[in-house]
Design an enzyme around this catalytic site. Structure first.
Site, PDB file in Angstrom:
ATOM      1  N   ASN A 150       0.874  -1.163   0.000  1.00 41.12           N
ATOM      2  CA  ASN A 150       0.000   0.000   0.000  1.00 41.12           C
ATOM      3  C   ASN A 150       0.915   1.218   0.000  1.00 41.12           C
ATOM      4  O   ASN A 150       1.468   1.583   1.034  1.00 41.12           O
ATOM      5  CB  ASN A 150      -0.899  -0.023   1.248  1.00 41.12           C
ATOM      6  N   LYS A 185       0.227   4.236  -0.340  1.00 41.73           N
ATOM      7  CA  LYS A 185      -0.368   5.457   0.225  1.00 41.73           C
ATOM      8  C   LYS A 185      -0.072   6.641  -0.709  1.00 41.73           C
ATOM      9  O   LYS A 185      -0.024   6.461  -1.915  1.00 41.73           O
ATOM     10  CB  LYS A 185       0.116   5.676   1.656  1.00 41.73           C
ATOM     11  N   HIS A 192      -9.577   1.630   4.253  1.00 38.80           N
ATOM     12  CA  HIS A 192      -8.345   1.737   5.044  1.00 38.80           C
ATOM     13  C   HIS A 192      -8.579   2.676   6.228  1.00 38.80           C
ATOM     14  O   HIS A 192      -9.322   3.654   6.116  1.00 38.80           O
ATOM     15  CB  HIS A 192      -7.207   2.258   4.157  1.00 38.80           C
ATOM     16  N   GLU A 222      -6.912   4.983   7.410  1.00 36.83           N
ATOM     17  CA  GLU A 222      -6.640   6.402   7.134  1.00 36.83           C
ATOM     18  C   GLU A 222      -7.815   7.061   6.419  1.00 36.83           C
ATOM     19  O   GLU A 222      -8.092   8.241   6.621  1.00 36.83           O
ATOM     20  CB  GLU A 222      -5.335   6.533   6.323  1.00 36.83           C
ATOM     21  N   GLU A 240      -6.047  -4.830  10.180  1.00 33.49           N
ATOM     22  CA  GLU A 240      -4.995  -3.860  10.498  1.00 33.49           C
ATOM     23  C   GLU A 240      -5.329  -3.150  11.805  1.00 33.49           C
ATOM     24  O   GLU A 240      -6.118  -2.199  11.806  1.00 33.49           O
ATOM     25  CB  GLU A 240      -4.887  -2.824   9.376  1.00 33.49           C
ATOM     26  N   GLY A 287       2.019   2.177  10.807  1.00 33.74           N
ATOM     27  CA  GLY A 287       3.001   3.254  10.696  1.00 33.74           C
ATOM     28  C   GLY A 287       3.646   3.633  12.022  1.00 33.74           C
ATOM     29  O   GLY A 287       4.324   4.648  12.123  1.00 33.74           O
ATOM     30  N   SER A 344       2.851  -2.287  10.283  1.00 33.95           N
ATOM     31  CA  SER A 344       4.286  -2.411  10.536  1.00 33.95           C
ATOM     32  C   SER A 344       4.836  -3.807  10.217  1.00 33.95           C
ATOM     33  O   SER A 344       5.765  -4.290  10.856  1.00 33.95           O
ATOM     34  CB  SER A 344       4.618  -2.020  11.983  1.00 33.95           C
TER      35      SER A 344
HETATM   36  P1  PGA Z   1       2.500   0.182   7.654  1.00 34.10           P
HETATM   37  O1  PGA Z   1       1.077   0.447   6.928  1.00 34.10           O
HETATM   38  O2  PGA Z   1       3.003  -1.113   7.101  1.00 34.10           O
HETATM   39  O3  PGA Z   1       3.343   1.365   7.259  1.00 34.10           O
HETATM   40  O4  PGA Z   1       2.228   0.111   9.114  1.00 34.10           O
HETATM   41  C1  PGA Z   1       0.193  -0.602   6.687  1.00 34.10           C
HETATM   42  C2  PGA Z   1      -1.072  -0.059   6.089  1.00 34.10           C
HETATM   43  O5  PGA Z   1      -1.488   1.043   6.490  1.00 34.10           O
HETATM   44  O6  PGA Z   1      -1.678  -0.683   5.197  1.00 34.10           O
END
Ligand code: PGA
Length: 250
Positions: free
Chosen positions: A9, A11, A94, A96, A166, A172, A212
């Site tokens: 992803n 982003k 997601h 976010e 998630e 993150g 992560s």
């Molecule tokens: P990350 O993000 O691996 O940077 O924690 C995962 C995601 O948001 O899909």
């Protein structure tokens, strides 16, 4: 046996030119992957990523889709547009999007229905916030998020959906759910699917872990019986790092 699926992803990272470079760098590194390999890129990068990925085992996805087919929705993209641009997958819901763009379980469901109808494969994200885990609501919450997201799909359509579990507190942040926590909560999601759609559907649906996930922890997570792959943010932005995640079995 469910085939694992590892998806990046990106982003809001990488311009179209950088997308071409990253996919080109990735191709030789992941060509022997035992899992499905997907990169979910910014919409303006889709065409470049698809062109660069041509003839390889890398599939391209988008990161969001609108639920209407067309019309006066300035700034939005329909499922048909993404599909024609070459996307095969789309991430929906997601955290976010839920946190910064007002996404709700109801709009997640509408997007899932539109995407599936257009023939896109969906990766639906669910997961609890830190305080929800501390207060003991994780299982109820992820079950509810999952079942609402899938409402209106046929059992056969549900089989093709990919769920990404998630935990919001792990995205993150460098904090990762323990292998056992991730496995247990994914098991809860699978049970919820079984309760509504039956064992055959639940045993077929692929459920990823995300938050992560990186080369250092991928082996332990992927060794868990319920975990069928990963949705990778930060570690998907460098070809060598993402390749180490994809090649978790080597
Ligand atoms: P990350 O993000 O691996 O940077 O924690 C995962 C995601 O948001 O899909």
């Amino acid at each position: 046996m469910r085939k694992a699926i590892i998806a990046g992803n990106w982003k809001m990272n990488k311009t179209p030119k950088e997308a071409t470079e990253l996919v080109n760098a990735l191709k030789p590194l992941v060509k022997d992957a035992v899992c499905d390999v997907v990169v979910c890129v910014p919409a303006v990068d889709i065409a470049n990523a698809v062109e660069a990925a041509a003839g390889s085992n890398i599939k391209v996805g988008a990161q969001n889709v609108h639920f209407m087919e067309s019309g006066a929705y300035t700034g939005e993209l329909s499922a048909a547009m993404l599909k024609e641009a070459g996307a095969e997958y789309v991430i929906i819901g997601h955290s976010e999007r839920r946190q910064y763009f007002g996404e709700t379980d109801f709009t997640v469901n509408k997007r899932v229905l539109a995407a599936v109808k257009a023939g896109l494969k969906v990766i639906v994200c669910v997961g609890e916030k830190k305080e929800e885990r501390v207060d003991g609501y994780t299982d109820a919450l992820v079950s509810y998020q999952t079942l609402i997201a899938l409402t209106g799909l046929t059992p056969d359509e549900v089989k093709d959906v990919i769920i990404a579990y998630e935990p919001v507190w792990a995205i993150g942040t460098g904090l990762v759910a323990t292998d056992e926590q991730a496995n247990e909560t994914i098991g809860v999601i699978r049970k919820a699917i079984e309760g509504k759609y039956g064992k055959d559907v639940a045993d077929t649906v692929r459920i990823q872990y995300g938050g992560s996930m990186k080369p250092a922890n991928v082996k332990g997570l992927m060794a868990q019986p319920e975990i069928d792959g990963g949705l990778i943010g930060g570690a998907s932005l460098k070809a060598d790092e993402f390749a180490l995640v994809v090649n978790y079995d080597k």
